[in-house]
Scaffold this motif. Structure first.
Motif, PDB file in Angstrom:
ATOM      1  N   ASP A  34     -11.690  -3.308  -1.846  1.00 32.19           N
ATOM      2  CA  ASP A  34     -13.005  -2.735  -1.532  1.00 32.19           C
ATOM      3  C   ASP A  34     -12.862  -1.497  -0.645  1.00 32.19           C
ATOM      4  O   ASP A  34     -13.547  -0.487  -0.865  1.00 32.19           O
ATOM      5  CB  ASP A  34     -13.896  -3.766  -0.833  1.00 32.19           C
ATOM      6  N   ARG A  35     -11.985  -1.585   0.331  1.00 33.78           N
ATOM      7  CA  ARG A  35     -11.768  -0.449   1.223  1.00 33.78           C
ATOM      8  C   ARG A  35     -11.127   0.724   0.479  1.00 33.78           C
ATOM      9  O   ARG A  35     -11.420   1.886   0.773  1.00 33.78           O
ATOM     10  CB  ARG A  35     -10.927  -0.868   2.420  1.00 33.78           C
ATOM     11  N   HIS A  36     -10.297   0.431  -0.497  1.00 38.55           N
ATOM     12  CA  HIS A  36      -9.712   1.486  -1.333  1.00 38.55           C
ATOM     13  C   HIS A  36     -10.805   2.177  -2.144  1.00 38.55           C
ATOM     14  O   HIS A  36     -10.859   3.408  -2.211  1.00 38.55           O
ATOM     15  CB  HIS A  36      -8.645   0.889  -2.262  1.00 38.55           C
ATOM     16  N   ARG A  37     -11.668   1.393  -2.731  1.00 40.45           N
ATOM     17  CA  ARG A  37     -12.775   1.946  -3.524  1.00 40.45           C
ATOM     18  C   ARG A  37     -13.710   2.798  -2.664  1.00 40.45           C
ATOM     19  O   ARG A  37     -14.309   3.754  -3.147  1.00 40.45           O
ATOM     20  CB  ARG A  37     -13.556   0.827  -4.202  1.00 40.45           C
ATOM     21  N   ALA A  38     -13.822   2.441  -1.391  1.00 42.87           N
ATOM     22  CA  ALA A  38     -14.680   3.198  -0.468  1.00 42.87           C
ATOM     23  C   ALA A  38     -13.954   4.410   0.116  1.00 42.87           C
ATOM     24  O   ALA A  38     -14.535   5.165   0.893  1.00 42.87           O
ATOM     25  CB  ALA A  38     -15.155   2.283   0.661  1.00 42.87           C
ATOM     26  N   GLY A  39     -12.698   4.587  -0.262  1.00 41.53           N
ATOM     27  CA  GLY A  39     -11.925   5.721   0.224  1.00 41.53           C
ATOM     28  C   GLY A  39     -11.309   5.531   1.596  1.00 41.53           C
ATOM     29  O   GLY A  39     -10.797   6.475   2.191  1.00 41.53           O
ATOM     30  N   GLU A  40     -11.321   4.296   2.112  1.00 41.78           N
ATOM     31  CA  GLU A  40     -10.772   4.023   3.441  1.00 41.78           C
ATOM     32  C   GLU A  40      -9.271   3.761   3.419  1.00 41.78           C
ATOM     33  O   GLU A  40      -8.600   3.955   4.431  1.00 41.78           O
ATOM     34  CB  GLU A  40     -11.482   2.820   4.058  1.00 41.78           C
ATOM     35  N   ASP A  42      -5.548   4.163   1.012  1.00 40.41           N
ATOM     36  CA  ASP A  42      -4.959   4.749  -0.188  1.00 40.41           C
ATOM     37  C   ASP A  42      -4.236   3.654  -0.978  1.00 40.41           C
ATOM     38  O   ASP A  42      -4.122   2.508  -0.529  1.00 40.41           O
ATOM     39  CB  ASP A  42      -4.044   5.928   0.148  1.00 40.41           C
TER      40      ASP A  42
END
Length: 98
Positions: A34-40, A42
């Motif tokens: 989820d954090r990857h999808r939010a750009g948080e 890599d």
């Protein structure tokens, strides 16, 4: 080794414990995705989380055993941890090599 009924009860306890702890570990991976999808995070950071999950899940699987005396020993240990208020942080264990 206990009776067949005792082994069945032990297997049920260990299975429930295993599933609950796996759910906690999977939630860590889901959070990273989820954090990857939010750009948080890599892709490399997510990859590290996945590798840590694999190590933690493997250690959990080893702890839980698969049959006979191993399951009974794991069940006994789980009961003792509950009585003593002790919890294993499988995520933490997955972060180090044993």
């Amino acid at each position: 080794m206990g009776t067949k009924a005792e082994r069945r009860v032990a297997a049920t306890l260990v299975s429930a414990y295993h599933e609950a702890r796996l759910n906690e570990l999977v939630a860590r991976v889901a959070d990273a995705v989820d954090r990857h999808r939010a750009g948080e995070l890599d892709a490399f950071e997510v990859d590290k989380v996945i590798h840590r999950y694999q190590r933690a899940a493997r250690q959990l699987w080893t702890f839980c055993g698969q049959s006979g005396a191993e399951v009974e020993l794991a069940a006994h240990t789980i009961r003792r941890m509950a009585e003593d208020g002790v919890a294993v942080d499988w995520w933490e264990r997955g972060g180090t090599r044993h």
